[in-house]
Design a protein around this motif. Structure first.
Motif, mmCIF file in Angstrom:
data_model
loop_
_atom_site.group_PDB
_atom_site.id
_atom_site.type_symbol
_atom_site.label_atom_id
_atom_site.label_comp_id
_atom_site.label_asym_id
_atom_site.label_seq_id
_atom_site.Cartn_x
_atom_site.Cartn_y
_atom_site.Cartn_z
ATOM 1 N N SER A 1 0.698 -1.133 -0.322
ATOM 2 C CA SER A 1 0.223 0.320 -0.140
ATOM 3 C C SER A 1 1.220 0.981 0.127
ATOM 4 N N PHE A 2 0.177 2.205 -0.867
ATOM 5 C CA PHE A 2 0.998 3.973 -1.079
ATOM 6 C C PHE A 2 0.177 4.585 -0.528
ATOM 7 N N SER A 3 0.760 5.501 0.246
ATOM 8 C CA SER A 3 -0.379 6.682 1.134
ATOM 9 C C SER A 3 -0.085 8.581 0.706
ATOM 10 N N SER A 4 -0.106 8.745 -0.239
ATOM 11 C CA SER A 4 -0.316 10.120 -0.019
ATOM 12 C C SER A 4 -1.181 11.544 0.437
ATOM 13 N N TYR A 5 -0.512 12.527 0.756
ATOM 14 C CA TYR A 5 -1.325 13.473 1.713
ATOM 15 C C TYR A 5 -1.301 14.821 0.721
ATOM 16 N N ARG A 6 -2.401 15.675 0.538
ATOM 17 C CA ARG A 6 -1.901 17.668 0.628
ATOM 18 C C ARG A 6 -2.459 18.541 1.252
ATOM 19 N N ASP A 7 -2.238 18.799 2.234
ATOM 20 C CA ASP A 7 -3.241 20.258 2.918
ATOM 21 C C ASP A 7 -3.954 20.811 2.617
ATOM 22 N N PHE A 8 -4.881 21.670 2.764
ATOM 23 C CA PHE A 8 -5.131 22.057 2.125
ATOM 24 C C PHE A 8 -5.956 23.491 3.246
ATOM 25 N N ASP A 9 -6.694 25.054 3.415
ATOM 26 C CA ASP A 9 -6.857 25.921 3.869
ATOM 27 C C ASP A 9 -8.334 25.496 4.035
ATOM 28 N N SER A 10 -8.669 24.950 5.486
ATOM 29 C CA SER A 10 -10.095 24.781 5.861
ATOM 30 C C SER A 10 -10.861 25.860 5.908
ATOM 31 N N ASN A 11 -10.397 26.650 5.294
ATOM 32 C CA ASN A 11 -11.931 27.825 4.653
ATOM 33 C C ASN A 11 -12.427 27.554 3.217
ATOM 34 N N GLU A 12 -11.766 26.547 2.524
ATOM 35 C CA GLU A 12 -11.664 26.388 1.104
ATOM 36 C C GLU A 12 -12.484 25.282 1.073
ATOM 37 N N MET A 13 -13.777 25.082 0.224
ATOM 38 C CA MET A 13 -13.894 23.688 0.193
ATOM 39 C C MET A 13 -13.416 22.963 -0.611
ATOM 40 N N LEU A 14 -13.868 21.577 -0.591
ATOM 41 C CA LEU A 14 -12.788 20.041 -1.212
ATOM 42 C C LEU A 14 -13.509 20.560 -2.776
ATOM 43 N N THR A 15 -14.674 20.555 -2.998
ATOM 44 C CA THR A 15 -15.068 20.589 -3.908
ATOM 45 C C THR A 15 -14.514 21.948 -4.823
ATOM 46 N N ASP A 16 -13.381 23.251 -4.771
ATOM 47 C CA ASP A 16 -13.066 23.697 -5.408
ATOM 48 C C ASP A 16 -11.420 23.214 -4.755
ATOM 49 N N VAL A 17 -10.860 22.415 -4.524
ATOM 50 C CA VAL A 17 -9.061 22.301 -4.550
ATOM 51 C C VAL A 17 -9.355 20.984 -4.696
ATOM 52 N N GLN A 18 -10.282 19.918 -4.892
ATOM 53 C CA GLN A 18 -10.511 18.976 -4.983
ATOM 54 C C GLN A 18 -9.485 18.137 -6.041
ATOM 55 N N ASP A 19 -9.938 18.702 -7.264
ATOM 56 C CA ASP A 19 -9.490 18.450 -8.749
ATOM 57 C C ASP A 19 -8.066 18.388 -8.670
ATOM 58 N N GLN A 20 -7.162 19.155 -8.015
ATOM 59 C CA GLN A 20 -6.237 19.824 -8.487
ATOM 60 C C GLN A 20 -5.514 19.179 -7.271
ATOM 61 N N LEU A 21 -6.070 19.041 -6.381
ATOM 62 C CA LEU A 21 -5.167 17.698 -4.863
ATOM 63 C C LEU A 21 -4.745 16.504 -5.306
ATOM 64 N N CYS A 22 -6.455 15.810 -5.651
ATOM 65 C CA CYS A 22 -6.168 14.489 -6.388
ATOM 66 C C CYS A 22 -4.727 14.522 -7.750
ATOM 67 N N GLU A 23 -5.233 15.547 -8.529
ATOM 68 C CA GLU A 23 -4.142 15.105 -9.891
ATOM 69 C C GLU A 23 -2.077 15.071 -8.789
ATOM 70 N N GLU A 24 -1.969 16.370 -8.106
ATOM 71 C CA GLU A 24 -0.713 16.207 -7.276
ATOM 72 C C GLU A 24 -0.393 14.991 -6.720
ATOM 73 N N ILE A 25 -1.909 13.950 -5.846
ATOM 74 C CA ILE A 25 -1.466 12.942 -4.904
ATOM 75 C C ILE A 25 -1.418 12.325 -6.377
ATOM 76 N N CYS A 26 -2.243 12.061 -7.020
ATOM 77 C CA CYS A 26 -1.584 10.835 -7.675
ATOM 78 C C CYS A 26 -0.566 11.086 -8.966
ATOM 79 N N LYS A 27 0.248 12.145 -9.186
ATOM 80 C CA LYS A 27 1.579 11.960 -9.524
ATOM 81 C C LYS A 27 2.510 11.520 -8.574
ATOM 82 N N GLU A 28 2.168 11.750 -7.711
ATOM 83 C CA GLU A 28 3.338 11.472 -6.618
ATOM 84 C C GLU A 28 3.025 10.223 -5.898
#
Length: 162
Positions: free
Chosen positions: A122-149
């Protein structure tokens, strides 16, 4: 003196800058199976995003021929087992100022030429984002970064033969 030169020449290191250590005389084909989402929280585009990222990495960094059939020299398959959010960095008023998105992927590396090299990990990776932001607003970018890692980690562990 001459035997010493022969020994020293045999010890010259060989480096491959693409990160892979594949013997192309033995390995010709590779396939990447589906990675269905088995996590409690589901983001539907994640499966296709991860599969495409992994496929692109293998095709760009190796000379292996990509095939759809599972009967290839090498095969990657598995499942996305985790997609979770967790609070991080509590601020003055006891609320989380950051949220962490973590993705975990279980990968089975199948080597039909040398089964001793097979691996299930198993492999895990994560990204932190500001809690003031909605997940739906940052989800695509975060998932791309995490998938690349994740693709980098998996590639190095399987094809890199570290």
């Amino acid at each position: 003196m001459i035997p010493l030169l022969v020994v020293l020449q045999a010890c010259v290191p060989s480096f491959k800058f693409n990160g892979s250590s594949i013997d192309y005389n033995k390995y010709k084909t590779v396939s990447i199976g589906e990675f269905p989402i088995r996590a409690a929280l589901v983001y539907p585009p994640l499966q296709q995003l991860f599969e495409n990222t992994m496929t692109n990495m293998v095709t760009r960094q190796t000379r292996l021929k990509m095939q759809e059939t599972p009967n290839t020299d090498l095969r990657l398959e598995g499942e996305i087992t985790g997609y979770s959010l967790s609070p991080q960095a509590v601020n003055d008023n006891a609320y989380a100022s950051k949220t962490r998105l973590t993705i975990t992927v279980r990968v089975k590396y199948i080597d039909n030429i040398d089964p001793e090299k097979e691996n299930d990990q198993s492999f895990s990776s994560y990204r932190d984002f500001d809690s003031n932001e909605m997940l739906t607003d940052v989800q695509d970018q975060l998932c791309e970064e995490i998938c690349k890692e994740l693709a980098d980690l998996i590639f190095n562990q399987t094809f890199g033969n570290w």
